[in-house]
Structure formats: structure tokens, C-alpha cells
Design a protein around this motif. Structure first.
Motif, PDB file in Angstrom:
ATOM      1  N   UNK A   1     -31.388  74.057  59.943  1.00 40.97           N
ATOM      2  CA  UNK A   1     -30.447  74.774  60.793  1.00 40.97           C
ATOM      3  C   UNK A   1     -29.822  75.912  59.978  1.00 40.97           C
ATOM      4  N   UNK A   2     -29.797  77.147  60.530  1.00 41.09           N
ATOM      5  CA  UNK A   2     -29.229  78.279  59.794  1.00 41.09           C
ATOM      6  C   UNK A   2     -27.760  78.042  59.455  1.00 41.09           C
ATOM      7  N   UNK A   3     -27.317  78.658  58.348  1.00 40.47           N
ATOM      8  CA  UNK A   3     -25.951  78.496  57.881  1.00 40.47           C
ATOM      9  C   UNK A   3     -25.233  79.839  57.933  1.00 40.47           C
ATOM     10  N   UNK A   4     -23.996  79.833  58.498  1.00 44.41           N
ATOM     11  CA  UNK A   4     -23.159  81.026  58.560  1.00 44.41           C
ATOM     12  C   UNK A   4     -21.863  80.734  57.827  1.00 44.41           C
ATOM     13  N   UNK A   5     -21.525  81.588  56.859  1.00 42.59           N
ATOM     14  CA  UNK A   5     -20.290  81.388  56.108  1.00 42.59           C
ATOM     15  C   UNK A   5     -19.079  81.818  56.932  1.00 42.59           C
ATOM     16  N   UNK A   6     -18.031  81.017  56.868  1.00 41.43           N
ATOM     17  CA  UNK A   6     -16.769  81.339  57.539  1.00 41.43           C
ATOM     18  C   UNK A   6     -15.694  81.435  56.466  1.00 41.43           C
ATOM     19  N   UNK A   7     -15.052  82.587  56.349  1.00 43.86           N
ATOM     20  CA  UNK A   7     -14.046  82.802  55.319  1.00 43.86           C
ATOM     21  C   UNK A   7     -12.659  82.537  55.893  1.00 43.86           C
ATOM     22  N   UNK A   8     -11.860  81.762  55.155  1.00 44.69           N
ATOM     23  CA  UNK A   8     -10.513  81.406  55.583  1.00 44.69           C
ATOM     24  C   UNK A   8      -9.523  81.727  54.471  1.00 44.69           C
ATOM     25  N   UNK A   9      -8.272  82.069  54.824  1.00 44.74           N
ATOM     26  CA  UNK A   9      -7.242  82.207  53.786  1.00 44.74           C
ATOM     27  C   UNK A   9      -7.080  80.891  53.044  1.00 44.74           C
ATOM     28  N   UNK A  10      -6.653  80.956  51.786  1.00 46.83           N
ATOM     29  CA  UNK A  10      -6.547  79.760  50.952  1.00 46.83           C
ATOM     30  C   UNK A  10      -5.695  78.675  51.589  1.00 46.83           C
ATOM     31  N   UNK A  11      -4.510  79.064  52.131  1.00 47.57           N
ATOM     32  CA  UNK A  11      -3.608  78.060  52.687  1.00 47.57           C
ATOM     33  C   UNK A  11      -4.203  77.392  53.924  1.00 47.57           C
ATOM     34  N   UNK A  12      -4.929  78.178  54.733  1.00 52.61           N
ATOM     35  CA  UNK A  12      -5.543  77.595  55.923  1.00 52.61           C
ATOM     36  C   UNK A  12      -6.697  76.678  55.534  1.00 52.61           C
ATOM     37  N   UNK A  13      -7.489  77.096  54.556  1.00 53.69           N
ATOM     38  CA  UNK A  13      -8.607  76.262  54.104  1.00 53.69           C
ATOM     39  C   UNK A  13      -8.108  74.925  53.587  1.00 53.69           C
ATOM     40  N   UNK A  14      -7.008  74.958  52.825  1.00 54.42           N
ATOM     41  CA  UNK A  14      -6.442  73.719  52.296  1.00 54.42           C
ATOM     42  C   UNK A  14      -5.939  72.831  53.429  1.00 54.42           C
ATOM     43  N   UNK A  15      -5.272  73.441  54.418  1.00 51.80           N
ATOM     44  CA  UNK A  15      -4.762  72.667  55.548  1.00 51.80           C
ATOM     45  C   UNK A  15      -5.903  72.043  56.351  1.00 51.80           C
ATOM     46  N   UNK A  16      -6.996  72.787  56.498  1.00 52.83           N
ATOM     47  CA  UNK A  16      -8.162  72.272  57.222  1.00 52.83           C
ATOM     48  C   UNK A  16      -8.752  71.067  56.511  1.00 52.83           C
ATOM     49  N   UNK A  17      -8.850  71.173  55.172  1.00 53.49           N
ATOM     50  CA  UNK A  17      -9.396  70.061  54.395  1.00 53.49           C
ATOM     51  C   UNK A  17      -8.497  68.828  54.495  1.00 53.49           C
ATOM     52  N   UNK A  18      -7.191  69.044  54.377  1.00 55.85           N
ATOM     53  CA  UNK A  18      -6.262  67.909  54.433  1.00 55.85           C
ATOM     54  C   UNK A  18      -6.266  67.234  55.801  1.00 55.85           C
ATOM     55  N   UNK A  19      -6.425  68.039  56.857  1.00 53.85           N
ATOM     56  CA  UNK A  19      -6.409  67.475  58.208  1.00 53.85           C
ATOM     57  C   UNK A  19      -7.763  66.892  58.614  1.00 53.85           C
ATOM     58  N   UNK A  20      -8.796  67.199  57.849  1.00 57.67           N
ATOM     59  CA  UNK A  20     -10.128  66.710  58.193  1.00 57.67           C
ATOM     60  C   UNK A  20     -10.672  67.314  59.471  1.00 57.67           C
ATOM     61  N   UNK A  21     -10.319  68.572  59.719  1.00 63.63           N
ATOM     62  CA  UNK A  21     -10.764  69.248  60.943  1.00 63.63           C
ATOM     63  C   UNK A  21     -12.286  69.466  60.898  1.00 63.63           C
ATOM     64  N   UNK A  22     -13.005  69.136  61.990  1.00 60.57           N
ATOM     65  CA  UNK A  22     -14.467  69.347  62.024  1.00 60.57           C
ATOM     66  C   UNK A  22     -14.799  70.827  62.199  1.00 60.57           C
ATOM     67  N   UNK A  23     -14.835  71.542  61.094  1.00 65.91           N
ATOM     68  CA  UNK A  23     -14.978  72.997  61.124  1.00 65.91           C
ATOM     69  C   UNK A  23     -16.259  73.428  61.844  1.00 65.91           C
ATOM     70  N   UNK A  24     -17.382  72.804  61.508  1.00 63.28           N
ATOM     71  CA  UNK A  24     -18.662  73.227  62.094  1.00 63.28           C
ATOM     72  C   UNK A  24     -18.648  73.110  63.613  1.00 63.28           C
ATOM     73  N   UNK A  25     -18.154  71.992  64.119  1.00 61.84           N
ATOM     74  CA  UNK A  25     -18.136  71.775  65.570  1.00 61.84           C
ATOM     75  C   UNK A  25     -17.227  72.777  66.260  1.00 61.84           C
ATOM     76  N   UNK A  26     -16.047  73.011  65.683  1.00 63.45           N
ATOM     77  CA  UNK A  26     -15.091  73.938  66.293  1.00 63.45           C
ATOM     78  C   UNK A  26     -15.635  75.360  66.266  1.00 63.45           C
TER      79      UNK A  26
END
Length: 226
Positions: free
Chosen positions: A1-26
Motif C-alpha cells: 500500500x502506498x505511503x503518504x507522509x503527513x507533517x504535524x507540529x511537534x505539540x500536535x504530534x505529541x498529543x496524537x501519540x499520547x492519545x493513541x489517535x488512529x492517524x492513518x484511518x482519520x
């Protein structure tokens, strides 16, 4: 499956990781919605469609935005080629949309905007409409309104309407911020109306601050890619 990079600000990336948000699905769902909107725009011949068909083809567009598209198509008759100038004229002719409030906030009188000439060869209104969808998606909105149509026109580097708007002072960042302020004011007005009906409300300040913060993050990402 092809991969597309999504760039996020540092604070948002950290919040996403802590919340366990399913980034790929969203991201996949958001991209699917954006692709459907853009494809519908490219496949739609606006001059041949009535309001009901426009609503079917472009369900994400608000009723006022569809009215603006219809007015633009009417102005393009009999040539049948809809230009960015027709879209700008449709925004002004509709008369009651949020984009006009944004222009006034930028000290641009909608009634005094000169008519835009024809677009350069190869430039179509579809480009501005696709940029409107992009702006709506970037702002986290699940609809395309007249304020997004205005952003799309300003963002279009080659369209005649964008050249007119920028010459009057509608610079892209200022216009985004004016849209944010106008939307915050609209939310505040709705909240006050709900309060009169015994519904809790939130003050305008935090709503505007949140919108401006989102726009600032968007602009930082754009600067990083430049």
C-alpha cells in the motif's frame, strides 16, 4: 500500500501519540472526502445544472455557496465558460454571505470591486474551487461555504479574480485570519441566541483564539514546505 507522509507540529504530534489517535484511518477518511469533493467539481458542468442537481453533486457545499455557483454560471452564459471573475461576481451578487463580511473586515467594499477580466489561457474556475476545498479541509471544516470560495479565489495564483482581490489588499494570510474572526463571531452570535433559549454558551475569546491557533499551525506548515 502506498505511503503518504503527513507533517504535524511537534505539540500536535505529541498529543496524537499520547492519545493513541488512529492517524492513518482519520487521514484516509479526510482524504477520501476531499478527493470526492474535488472529483465532483471537475465532473460538474455548472452551467447545465439546477439547484437540485448541484445539491446532489456537491453535497458538502452550503446552500449559499451553491447559489453563488449558480449565479456564476448564469453570468457565464452564453459563452458557457465559467471564469474566476464570474465566481467573484456571484459572491457579490448573492449579497448576504460571510465572504462579504470578510471583505469588509479587510476594508474592501464588495460593491466597489472592479470586474475581473478573463482568466489566462488554461486557467479555469475549477482550480479556485479545488483550492476552496483545500482551505476548508485545512481549517478542519466539513463543509465548503462562501468564505472558503473567497479563500480559493485569493489563493489561486493565476485567476483574474485573485489578482483583483490581492490588488485591493486581500493578502492570503490576512484573509484567512479575517475568515477565522468572522467565523468566531458567527459562533458567538449563535451561542448568544442559544443562551436566550436557556442554553449554555461560551465566550467569543476562546473560540477566536482556537481558530487563530489552528491557522497559525497551518501557516507554519506552509512556511516549512516553502
Amino acid at each position: 500500500m502506498p505511503k503518504i507522509n503527513v507533517y504535524l507540529p511537534d505539540e500536535l504530534a505529541e498529543a496524537v501519540r499520547e492519545a493513541g489517535v488512529p492517524v492513518s484511518a482519520i487521514c484516509q477518511r479526510a482524504l477520501e472526502q476531499a478527493v470526492r469533493r474535488v472529483t465532483a467539481i471537475r465532473e460538474t458542468v455548472l452551467g447545465d445544472l439546477d439547484d437540485a442537481t448541484l445539491a446532489t453533486r456537491l453535497p458538502g457545499f452550503t446552500a449559499r455557496a451553491r447559489t453563488v455557483l449558480r449565479l456564476a454560471a448564469e453570468r457565464a452564459t452564453p459563452s458557457g465558460t465559467i471564469g474566476t471573475g464570474h465566481l467573484l461576481a456571484g459572491l457579490v451578487e448573492e449579497g448576504s454571505n460571510l465572504a462579504l463580511h470578510v471583505l469588509r473586515a479587510l476594508e474592501i467594499d464588495p460593491a466597489a470591486i472592479p470586474a475581473a477580466g478573463p482568466d489566462p489561457d488554461g486557467v479555469t474556475v475549477a482550480g479556485a474551487l479545488e483550492l476552496a476545498v483545500t482551505e476548508a479541509t485545512a481549517l478542519g471544516h466539513n463543509y465548503v461555504g462562501c468564505e472558503h470560495l473567497l479563500l480559493g479565489l485569493v489563493a489561486d495564483p493565476d485567476g483574474a479574480a485573485g489578482q483583483v482581490l490581492r490588488s485591493l489588499g486581500a493578502e492570503m494570510r490576512l484573509t484567512r485570519r479575517a475568515v477565522a474572526a468572522a467565523l468566531a463571531g458567527y459562533v458567538h452570535l449563535q451561542a448568544n441566541t442559544n443562551l436566550q433559549a436557556n442554553t449554555a454558551t461560551q465566550p467569543q475569546g476562546p473560540a477566536l483564539a482556537a481558530l487563530l491557533e489552528r491557522i497559525e499551525r497551518l501557516e507554519r506548515r506552509l512556511d516549512e514546505r516553502a
